[in-house]
Design an enzyme around this catalytic site. Structure first.
Site, PDB file in Angstrom:
ATOM      1  CB  CYS A   2      -0.861  -0.003   1.251  1.00 24.88           C
ATOM      2  SG  CYS A   2      -1.815  -1.510   1.439  1.00 24.88           S
ATOM      3  NE  ARG A  27       4.228   2.038  -1.468  1.00 23.86           N
ATOM      4  CZ  ARG A  27       5.350   1.308  -1.282  1.00 23.86           C
ATOM      5  NH1 ARG A  27       6.374   1.499  -2.087  1.00 23.86           N
ATOM      6  NH2 ARG A  27       5.434   0.402  -0.339  1.00 23.86           N
ATOM      7  CD1 TRP A  74      -2.190  -4.191  -5.091  1.00 25.38           C
ATOM      8  CD2 TRP A  74      -1.445  -5.694  -3.614  1.00 25.38           C
ATOM      9  NE1 TRP A  74      -1.921  -5.357  -5.762  1.00 25.38           N
ATOM     10  CE2 TRP A  74      -1.470  -6.303  -4.883  1.00 25.38           C
ATOM     11  CE3 TRP A  74      -1.014  -6.449  -2.539  1.00 25.38           C
ATOM     12  CZ2 TRP A  74      -1.082  -7.620  -5.107  1.00 25.38           C
ATOM     13  CZ3 TRP A  74      -0.629  -7.780  -2.762  1.00 25.38           C
ATOM     14  CH2 TRP A  74      -0.672  -8.347  -4.028  1.00 25.38           C
ATOM     15  CG  ASN A 100       2.879  -0.625   3.091  1.00 25.62           C
ATOM     16  OD1 ASN A 100       2.337  -1.642   2.679  1.00 25.62           O
ATOM     17  ND2 ASN A 100       4.117  -0.280   2.755  1.00 25.62           N
ATOM     18  N   GLY A 101       1.650  -2.902   5.277  1.00 26.38           N
ATOM     19  CA  GLY A 101       2.346  -4.073   5.824  1.00 26.38           C
ATOM     20  C   GLY A 101       1.329  -5.097   6.291  1.00 26.38           C
ATOM     21  CD  GLU A 537      11.485  -8.612 -17.755  1.00 24.20           C
ATOM     22  OE1 GLU A 537      10.944  -7.494 -17.649  1.00 24.20           O
ATOM     23  OE2 GLU A 537      11.358  -9.508 -16.904  1.00 24.20           O
ATOM     24  CE  LYS A 541       7.688  -5.925 -17.345  1.00 23.04           C
ATOM     25  NZ  LYS A 541       8.839  -6.508 -16.739  1.00 23.04           N
ATOM     26  CD  GLU A 544       4.827  -7.300 -14.878  1.00 24.58           C
ATOM     27  OE1 GLU A 544       4.652  -6.567 -13.908  1.00 24.58           O
ATOM     28  OE2 GLU A 544       5.837  -7.262 -15.606  1.00 24.58           O
ATOM     29  CG  HIS A 560      13.037 -31.840 -23.467  1.00 29.32           C
ATOM     30  ND1 HIS A 560      13.511 -33.115 -23.686  1.00 29.32           N
ATOM     31  CD2 HIS A 560      13.982 -30.986 -23.933  1.00 29.32           C
ATOM     32  CE1 HIS A 560      14.710 -33.037 -24.255  1.00 29.32           C
ATOM     33  NE2 HIS A 560      15.021 -31.765 -24.415  1.00 29.32           N
ATOM     34  CE  LYS A 658       8.309  -0.116 -10.379  1.00 24.34           C
ATOM     35  NZ  LYS A 658       8.500  -0.727 -11.686  1.00 24.34           N
TER      36      LYS A 658
END
Ligand code: AGP
Length: 663
Positions: A2, A27, A74, A100-101, A537, A541, A544, A560, A658
């Site tokens: 958050c 955030r 969040w 936050n936490g 990567e 992206k 996401e 495989h 983030k």
């Protein structure tokens, strides 16, 4: 995950709080709220949804006031609803708290409080805090004392700020979650991150775990939990407020992709030395002789004392000076690595190297591992979420590098702590000076990419890769006593990366190409060697920000299993670094044989690949370790254009944040 903000001072608190929350929205953005102290007590406004919705409602009631706290959420405990949005208050509505936490013992505390008659309005862990404060204040403790005692009762991670209708002060503290203090001329600020108040002040104190801050109209005080004063340096942030704004771009992500020539130039600046300031390939002697001592002492590698003062001489094996550098034959002379954090010899006596990281940073770490391996130095890369559970064996000569742009990712921090407990030397490769990782590790190296607001990491990946290339060269020279074989080609090319990325951005055909492959079932990304982490990567992206199914594979792994997924409706991006081209081409033919269209990301001069692939997105001809980075910039654009076409909330993709500050 958050974002919290607080402010006290001249001016209207609501303005600052809403601006700060908007700048912190990356955030967390599923609900938000503010609490402002004004003439009639505490005015609390909180709502499920975006800050823009909160803003219109708060503006309607315009509560006024100069003291306030705010929060953008969040969700971890309790779904995004008005009730679960912060701030949370006590039974009387006199005390409000943002957090936050995660409070791990909230269940126990809540049960005890309910048993003592407290009524809870939300499902959050945070709401126990204002009720605990309420009890202590009712028992006669000052809010200051109550705040210190209550935070001692909490297990878990937190950055928390509290206000009361009966106090002209803000109380805040942190443990495990980031909190920074902004010192203004006529107003003081607290926030989870600097961009929240950067447009108001660039004077910042990064708070440490256990610091308790008391803000009043005309002062700020930092003490330890028992009240003893704690001193911290005030740092001046060299980021500009507009760095935290979109400018002419529709999205921060697109702005940050375009910023890479500048951010990469910052990353490299002063760290690679050319023009006669390099390190000679043969042993050399500076005017101070200490090198000789070190040289003989350490490993015979030609090193400069502190990188800056390399005198342009070279010397025979015994160290006596012979030829000025500019008269050295090209073959005799190699560029220098000048990492102010790590003078030559810093990594001479390492027994093993481990990388720990998450997400995009994990892919950058894999890239670093490849660059070290290609130069004869072995290392291992671990997903931090797993490493934190079961760390790999370490000893005091083990270097554990935590790659983390935010410096606040809980899994990576926990991994570094476990490694340190095992006696390892820890190094934080991060973008945030003053972040928890940078402060907790033995060493820190900063990637200097500037603030990254878009949740999808872009410019920080590129700066991580280039930082790892320079760090790898330092480690190789310290470990092997000599520059790596191709450093006389790679280092000059690293210096030239900003220009090469500029060309990629100028000449890219990514949008045209990807427009031909929209609306497919899945998207696969394949690569070998240094291109494997780039494929992973690229897929990360893509998924996401587009919400489309995408996966990255080591190209050799297809047969495989994953090949079973390949159909004419699964475009395959094949990343060519310039190495393993024949093997990659056989993988391309493998998927083409199943009808899948192949888009090659390849050097512009590689006609063989361009002719074989169904489409090509080209990059300038370069060293393979640079080609991977250039190819990744193209894949950032591929993902961006698809997400933009699908009108996705590109800077704030659903369900993501983030920096992930909980395990
Ligand atoms: C990448 O786009 C994501 N934002 C995410 O995977 C991120 O890389 C990961 O959470 C690690 O973050 P860090 O670099 O701040 O530690």
């Amino acid at each position: 995950m958050c974002g919290i903000i607080a402010r006290i001072g001249d001016g209207d608190a609501v303005d600052t709080l809403l601006t700060g929350l908007t700048n912190l929205e990356y955030r967390g953005y599923d609900s938000a709220g503010v609490a402002v102290k004004n003439g009639s007590g505490l005015s609390v406004h909180k709502h499920e949804g975006k800050i823009s919705q909160l803003e219109s409602r708060v503006r309607q009631s315009s509560p006024g006031g100069q003291i306030g706290i705010g929060h953008t959420r969040w969700s971890t405990h309790g779904p995004p609803t008005d009730e679960n949005a912060h701030p949370h208050t006590d039974c009387t509505g006199s005390i409000a708290v943002v957090h936050n936490g995660i409070i791990e013992n909230h269940d126990t505390l809540k049960a005890e409080l309910e048993a003592r008659g407290h009524e809870f309005e939300s499902e959050t862990d945070t709401e126990v805090i204002p009720h605990l404060l309420e009890e202590r204040v009712e028992d006669g403790e000052s809010l200051d004392t109550a705040f210190r005692n209550v935070t001692q009762q909490l297990d878990g991670s937190y950055a928390v700020a509290a206000v009361s209708k009966d106090s002209d002060a803000i109380y805040a503290t942190r443990r495990g979650s980031p909190l920074v203090l902004g010192i203004g001329d006529d107003c003081h600020y607290l926030a989870s991150d600097v961009p929240a108040f950067l447009e108001f002040t660039d004077q910042v104190i990064y708070l440490e775990d256990g610091d308790v801050v008391t803000l009043t109209y005309d002062s700020y005080e930092i003490t330890d939990p028992d009240g003893s004063p704690v001193a911290h340096d005030v740092r001046t942030i060299d980021w500009r407020p507009e760095d935290a704004e979109k400018g002419r771009y529709d999205h921060f992500m697109r702005k940050e992709i375009s910023e890479q020539p500048t951010s990469l130039a910052q990353t490299i600046e002063g760290r690679i030395q050319m023009n006669g300031q390099g390190e000679s390939s043969s042993p050399s002697q500076t005017d101070s002789g200490s090198l000789t001592d070190r040289r003989t002492a350490a490993d015979g590698a030609p090193t400069a004392t502190d990188g800056e003062t390399t005198t342009n001489v070279s010397a025979d094996a015994d160290g006596t000076a012979t030829t000025p550098v500019d008269e050295l034959a090209a073959s005799d002379w190699v560029p220098g690595i000048n990492l102010e954090e790590f003078p030559p010899g810093s990594f001479s006596d390492l027994s093993s190297i481990q990388f720990v990281a998450c997400g995009t940073s994990y892919h950058a770490a894999l890239y670093g591992q490849q660059m070290l391996a290609r130069r004869g130095v072995s290392s291992q890369t671990f997903r931090a979420g797993e490493y934190a559970m079961l760390p790999a064996p370490v000893d005091e000569d083990t270097l554990v590098i935590g790659v983390t742009q935010s410096g606040e990712t809980a899994d990576t921090l926990q991994s570094l702590r476990r490694a340190a407990e095992g006696g390892a030397r820890t190094l934080a490769l991060t973008n945030v000076v003053g972040s928890t990782a940078a402060r907790e590790c033995d060493d820190a190296m900063f990637i200097r990419a500037g603030p990254e607001i878009g949740v999808a990491a872009t410019k920080t990946f590129s700066s991580q890769v280039v930082s790892l290339a320079m760090l790898a060269e330092r480690i190789v020279r310290d470990q092997t006593g000599a520059p790596s074989e191709d450093s006389d080609r790679l280092l000059p090319e690293l210096m030239n990366i900003p220009q090469m990325v500029d060309r990629v951005l100028e000449e890219t055909n990514a949008e045209d190409v990807i427009n031909r492959y929209r609306g497919q079932d899945s998207y696969f990304f394949i690569g070998r060697g240094i291109a494997h982490p780039v494929a992973m990567e690229g897929a990360l992206k893509f998924k996401e920000i587009t919400y489309e199914h995408a996966e990255g594979f080591a190209a050799g792994q297809l047969k495989h299993g994953p090949l079973a997924l390949v159909t004419p409706r699964t475009p395959v991006f094949a990343v060519f670094s310039g190495r393993h081209t024949d093997k990659m081409l056989s993988n391309v033919e493998e998927v083409q044989a199943r009808g899948a269209p192949v888009i090659a990301i390849v050097s512009e001069d590689n006609d063989r690949v361009i002719d074989t692939a169904d489409d090509a997105i080209t990059i300038p001809e370069s060293h393979p370790d640079v080609a991977g980075l250039l190819a990744n910039v193209q894949l950032q654009l591929v993902a961006y254009h698809v997400a933009d076409y699908l009108d996705r909330p590109i800077d704030k993709p659903r369900n993501l944040a983030k920096s992930v500050t909980v395990e």
